[in-house]
Each structure stands twice: as C-alpha cells, then as structure tokens.
Design an enzyme around this catalytic site. Structure first.
Site, short mmCIF file in Angstrom:
data_model
loop_
_atom_site.label_atom_id
_atom_site.label_comp_id
_atom_site.label_asym_id
_atom_site.label_seq_id
_atom_site.Cartn_x
_atom_site.Cartn_y
_atom_site.Cartn_z
CG HIS B 209 -1.97 -1.11 1.09
ND1 HIS B 209 -2.60 -1.66 2.16
CD2 HIS B 209 -2.42 -1.77 0.00
CE1 HIS B 209 -3.43 -2.61 1.75
NE2 HIS B 209 -3.33 -2.70 0.44
CG ASN B 335 -8.19 -7.83 -4.08
OD1 ASN B 335 -7.75 -8.09 -5.19
ND2 ASN B 335 -7.46 -7.90 -2.99
CG ASP B 385 8.29 -0.97 -10.08
OD1 ASP B 385 9.05 -0.02 -9.83
OD2 ASP B 385 8.23 -1.52 -11.20
CB SER B 390 1.24 4.66 -12.21
OG SER B 390 1.95 4.19 -11.09
CG HIS B 409 -4.18 -5.73 -9.82
ND1 HIS B 409 -3.32 -6.68 -10.31
CD2 HIS B 409 -3.94 -5.69 -8.48
CE1 HIS B 409 -2.61 -7.18 -9.31
NE2 HIS B 409 -2.96 -6.61 -8.20
#
Lengths: 138, 486
Positions: B209, B335, B385, B390, B409
């Site tokens: 996170h 999720n 990462d 992103s 995802h």
C-alpha cells in the site's frame, strides 16, 4: 536448530515447518508465525492466555489455531512468544500462549500478517516427523 | 526455486493463451491467459497457470477462467484472475476469489501543480505525508469510531466521509459504485471484524500500500485526457489501500466457514482456499452482504486518506485544496465480487464476477459510469512499482465481450519476497530511487526491500499487453516523484 524455512512464493510468505511430534509441529508453526511479525526473542512472556480451538481435521485445526493466535496481534496488540499445549488431537487443542503488549521501539516489528491461508496446508508424517507448508497472506 | 507450471498453454494469438479444459480433470471451462510473448515466460515461472486451471473447476463458471498479464501465484485463486459464475445455474461465490483485502483499490487525484512547483518542496511534502498519514504495521488513525458509527461506514461507504466533511459530491460521483455497494449487511460481520476495523479508518496499512506523488510524462489520448482534466507535466497523486483488518477478518471468517459447508453442497475443490458456496444459498448471500460491508469500509478509507492528503498539500503549498485543483479523477477496486449482467453465448445473464487482482473496465456508455465519463469509458488506474510508471487506461467494448469488463490491476510481482531480500538491500533500493529523483518514506525497512522495483514485472509490458489485446486503452502515463510506503 531451525524448525522452519521460508518458501519461494511470489505474492505472499510461505514457510515449511517440521517437528519431532505433532505437538512440536504446532509449537514451531506458532513461533515461526510470530517471528515473521517481530523479534520474538525480545518479547517477554508477561501475560498468558488460554486458547482452545476445535476443527474437522488436523489441517484445519492447525490453520484455525494459528488464526486464533494471530488475533492477539491483530486485535489485542499483543506479541506472543511462548506456547504450551496441554491437550491435542486431530480435532481439538487446548493451549496457553504468553506474551506482552506491542512496543514498536523495542520489538522490531517486521510485517503485518493479514491471515493464515488453507493453501497447500497438508500435514504429513514420515518416520515420526511431522511437516507442512503454511502460506500467510501479508 | 519457485515451482514452475509445466501444463499446456496454447497460443491463440499475440496476446491470448489457452489452457484447454481437457488438461485437468474437473475443469468445466478453458483457462484463458492474456499475455504477450515476453510476459508468458515469466508467467510459467510460478504456479499461477495451475491456479487458473483450478478455478475452472468451480460450479457454475461460464466462458473461461481468465487471467490478466500481471497474473502471479496467490493462494487458491491466482492474483490477476477473473471468474464469473451463473447464479441461476448453481454458480458459486468464493471468498478466496475476492481475497483477504476486500476492495483493495486505487484512486487517482489530479492537481493543477506542475513538476516545477513540486520539486523544490518534494522532500518536505513526502515527510509531511509520512507524518500526517498513519501507515505501517497495525497502523491506527485519528479517525476513530465506535461500533455504532462503524456500522454506518459499512452501509454508507464513502458517503460517511461526505457526512463528516471529508468528501464532496464530485468525489462520490467519481468512485466506482459511488463509494458504496447497496445491500451491505452489517449483521453478517463478526464481532472480531468490528474489533479489527474500529481503529483503522483513515490508515494506509503496510505491504504494497502507498501514496505516491507523480507527474504525467506521456499522453496517449489527448481527448480523453482532457475530459479527465489531465495534461503533460501535471502532478497527480495515487492512493492504494483497502479494507484493512476488517476486510481481512471477513474473508477469514467466511473462508473458514465455507470449508465446512463444501460437503453440504457437494462441492469438490482442488484447494481448500477455493472454498465456495452457491451464490443463492443462505451462506452465499451472507458472505456477499459481509463482503459489501468491507468494500464500503475500503471506499470510505481511501476517501479519508485522500482527505488527509488534501490537508497535507494545503499546509505545504499554503493554498486550499480546491485552489490546488485536487479533484478525484476516479477510484477503482481490484479485489471484489459483483453481480453484473453480461452476454454469455448470445444471452444476457446475471453473473457473480470475481475480480481478484483485476480491475473493472466498462466500455463507453455503460449505465454505471458517471455522466461526464460516458464518452470515454471507465477510467482504469494501474499502479506500477515504486520506481517505474503508473498508467491511466479506459475500458472498451472488447473487455465487455471477452473479459466480463475486466483488465489488469498492476505490475504483478515476479520475485518472491525471499528472493527480493537475497537480491537487494535497503541502501541499494534507496540509492536506485534517489538516482531517479524519487523521494521515499517508509514505516518499515523490510517493505522497501520487498517492494523493490526489481521484484515486479515491467508494468509497461503489462499495459502493452492489455492495450494490444484491446481490453483497455492507454490514456496517459505517470512517473513517481515522492512515495509514502506502509
């Protein structure tokens, strides 16, 4: 002597644990789980808690017992270090776990374990030695 | 060494690979893996394809057991998997098909700042985020609530934050499900889950996170970027977190109870972590009601984290968040299980779609999209990462046709955490990031190593594969500047 080793698992943390008896397998599994969370040799067994669990078979029993022990960390903010088992068969366990309140300055917290999974958990016995893999979701 | 997959993976075209249902007894449908030639080798390097085959045995599964290019070995389901079951034909719901971190997800916040505005204050900003946002193992937040208030969060989701002044209507409009799934059942959530959740609203958590300050370095679709209020050199903020202890406990409670009910419904699964129950059974409905509670908790949590981020920016830049243009572009979960209508063999069916490490990717004009995004399709936020890029993508009709409106995802891990420790040290990773001008704060040193950029697949490759396969389309790319890790 080390009673567990890390497994290569991409997403989470897996360990292989073994013990000279069924009871030892349980104790080494609990110690390994708490060693993943913090330096448990720095944890004092100041308070004790009785932990009783029942399950349908021994794989479920181990998972459910570990899950119950993890509750002390996740909710009660207690790190456990000592585990004594007074009764154990394939479907029930009565144990006493001891530890103390988390002190982030002293205990070197390493990671959070979200849960103990059922994945690949399969206790095997060979020549009196018990072993299994356990995968933790982290 | 990781255990590798030796079963069949038949190439269909440049981006799709089939695991035929004949390859393992009990498979009801084929497995279908989305990947490029380059990624497929790394996919075979662990047991994830075997897990795709295992999922194909679930009762009621339709079309395929799907895997996205960022697929990697999980427990039960692989991470990066999608499976839909026909609930009218005994289709099941599985807590393992959602995962422990229910509604783990990502939101993207835009600003009207540029890299030039942020660079001189980057260190202060990262440190301030670290100070203001509770992160790390068992982190507890200032937003503490009693059980009565917690129950409201479970039903209202991000609207709870709105009632406290931590959100705007625009934030709610730009959140998947408007920040709350209807039909959440707080009575299906255990005491223990409440206990785990009550101190953790507005906390980031640990592991993968993060909150990241980024800059847009490439635009692929000017028109869509304009609709999302984005342009080159603009600063964005990405927030990645989930339902914290409450969600983990909901999954744990129901995974345990569904292992016990497998025999009641005569269900045989190759791995107990795939434990499931018919969607329309009492147990199935109860889990779905509890899962929605955890999902709503997570949306509220990300909203609270965004609120704390806005306050931090206000302090560092000395202006209100509105003047800084800190508006929510979109929030997606990766999720989750959802009831959705999809076309199966020419018929519209109500399916239980499990997305575990997969993102919804609805096409333009879908009724569930906010009015201002009807023409673009659903925004999809793909974190890489902490050392790479992103992406922002959008959903397509092809995703509706092929993947139940789903896509990847993230980058997906390629190295185990053990291997990450073997290959990297904290110092090395810090040095590598600093050399790229990335400022990092983390509550745990271990996290920095476990989350080393080298432990992940190349997110650029993953996005190339979903874009190439047509199940989502690139809008823009971001690169990290400052990272707060749990």
């Amino acid at each position: 002597m080390k009673h567990y080793e890390f497994l290569e698992h991409t997403a989470d943390i897996g360990i292989r644990v073994w013990g000279d008896s069924f009871k030892e397998l349980f104790i080494h599994s609990a110690k390994a789980m708490y060693e993943l969370i913090a330096d448990i040799n720095l944890v004092k067994p100041e308070s004790s808690f009785e932990v009783r669990v029942e399950a349908k078979d021994r794989d479920e029993l181990l998972r459910n017992w570990l899950s119950e022990l993890l509750y002390y960390f996740n909710v009660k903010e207690i790190l456990l270090t000592d585990f004594v088992i007074t009764e154990l068969d394939d479907t029930h366990i009565i144990s006493t776990a001891s530890g103390e309140k988390i002190d982030p300055d002293r205990h070197n917290l390493k990671r959070e374990i979200k849960a103990v999974t059922f994945h690949n958990l399969n206790i095997k016995e060979k020549n009196g030695e018990f072993a299994t893999e356990i995968i933790f979701d982290i | 060494m990781l255990q590798t997959y030796n079963g069949p993976l038949e190439k269909i075209d440049d981006y799709r690979w089939r695991i035929p249902k004949s390859s393992m007894p009990g498979m009801r449908v084929d497995g279908l893996v989305y990947a490029s030639n380059k990624l497929i080798d790394s996919i075979k390097n662990d047991k994830a394809p075997q897990q795709v085959a295992n999922v194909a045995t679930l009762p009621g599964i339709v079309k395929y057991s799907l895997a996205m290019p960022d697929i990697h070995w999980g427990y039960g389901f692989s991470i990066g998997g999608v499976a839909a079951t026909d609930i009218e034909a005994g289709g099941v719901i599985s807590p393992g098909g959602v995962g422990y971190d229910i509604n783990c997800g990502v939101r993207l916040v835009r600003t009207n700042l540029t890299e030039k505005d942020v660079k001189p204050k980057l260190k202060d900003l990262t440190v301030a985020l670290y100070r203001n946002i509770p992160a790390g193992v068992g982190s507890k937040g200032d937003i503490r609530v009693d059980v009565k208030e917690e129950k409201k969060i479970l039903v209202k989701g991000a609207r709870w934050a709105l009632s406290r002044g931590y959100a705007t209507e625009s934030d709610i409009d730009h959140t998947e499900e408007n920040g709350a799934m209807e039909g959440a059942d707080p009575s299906a959530v255990s005491e223990r889950a409440y206990e785990r959740g009550k101190k953790q609203s507005g906390t980031l958590g640990s592991g993968n996170h993060f909150i990241e300050v980024q800059v847009i370095d490439e635009i692929y679709d000017e028109e869509k970027a304009r609709v999302f209020g984005l342009k080159k050199d603009q600063i964005t903020i990405m927030i990645h977190s989930g339902s914290r202890g409450l969600g983990y406990q909901v999954c744990d409670d129901y995974a345990k109870s569904m292992v016990s009910t497998l025999s009641k419904y005569n269900i045989d699964v190759p791995d107990r972590q795939l434990a499931c129950t018919p969607f329309n059974s009492e147990e199935g409905k109860r889990y779905f009601g509890a899962m929605k509670c955890a999902a709503n908790y997570a949306w509220n949590n990300r909203q609270c984290l965004m609120h704390l981020t806005r306050l931090t920016f206000e302090r560092i830049f000395g202006e209100s968040w509105e003047r800084l243009g800190m508006f929510l572009v979109y929030d997606v979960c990766h999720n989750i299980a959802k009831l959705e209508k999809h076309n199966v063999d020419g018929k519209e069916k109500l399916l239980c779609v499990h997305r575990k490490g997969a993102t919804r990717a609805f096409a333009p004009n879908h009724p569930d999209l906010p009015q201002d995004y009807k023409a673009t399709g659903q925004p999809i936020i793909i974190p890489g990462d902490m050392g790479t890029n992103s992406y922002l993508l959008t959903g397509t009709q092809k995703a509706m046709d092929e993947t139940f409106g789903s896509t990847c995802h993230g980058a997906g891990r390629s190295l185990s955490r053990k291997a990450a420790f073997r290959n990297y040290t904290v110092g090395q990773v810090r040095q590598e990031l600093e050399a790229k001008g990335i400022s990092i704060m983390a509550s745990g040193k271990g996290t920095i190593v476990e989350e080393a950029p080298g432990a992940y697949k190349d997110v650029n490759e993953v996005v190339d594969a979903v874009d190439g396969a047509g199940i989502s389309k690139r809008v823009c790319r971001m690169k990290p500047l400052g990272v707060l890790k749990g």
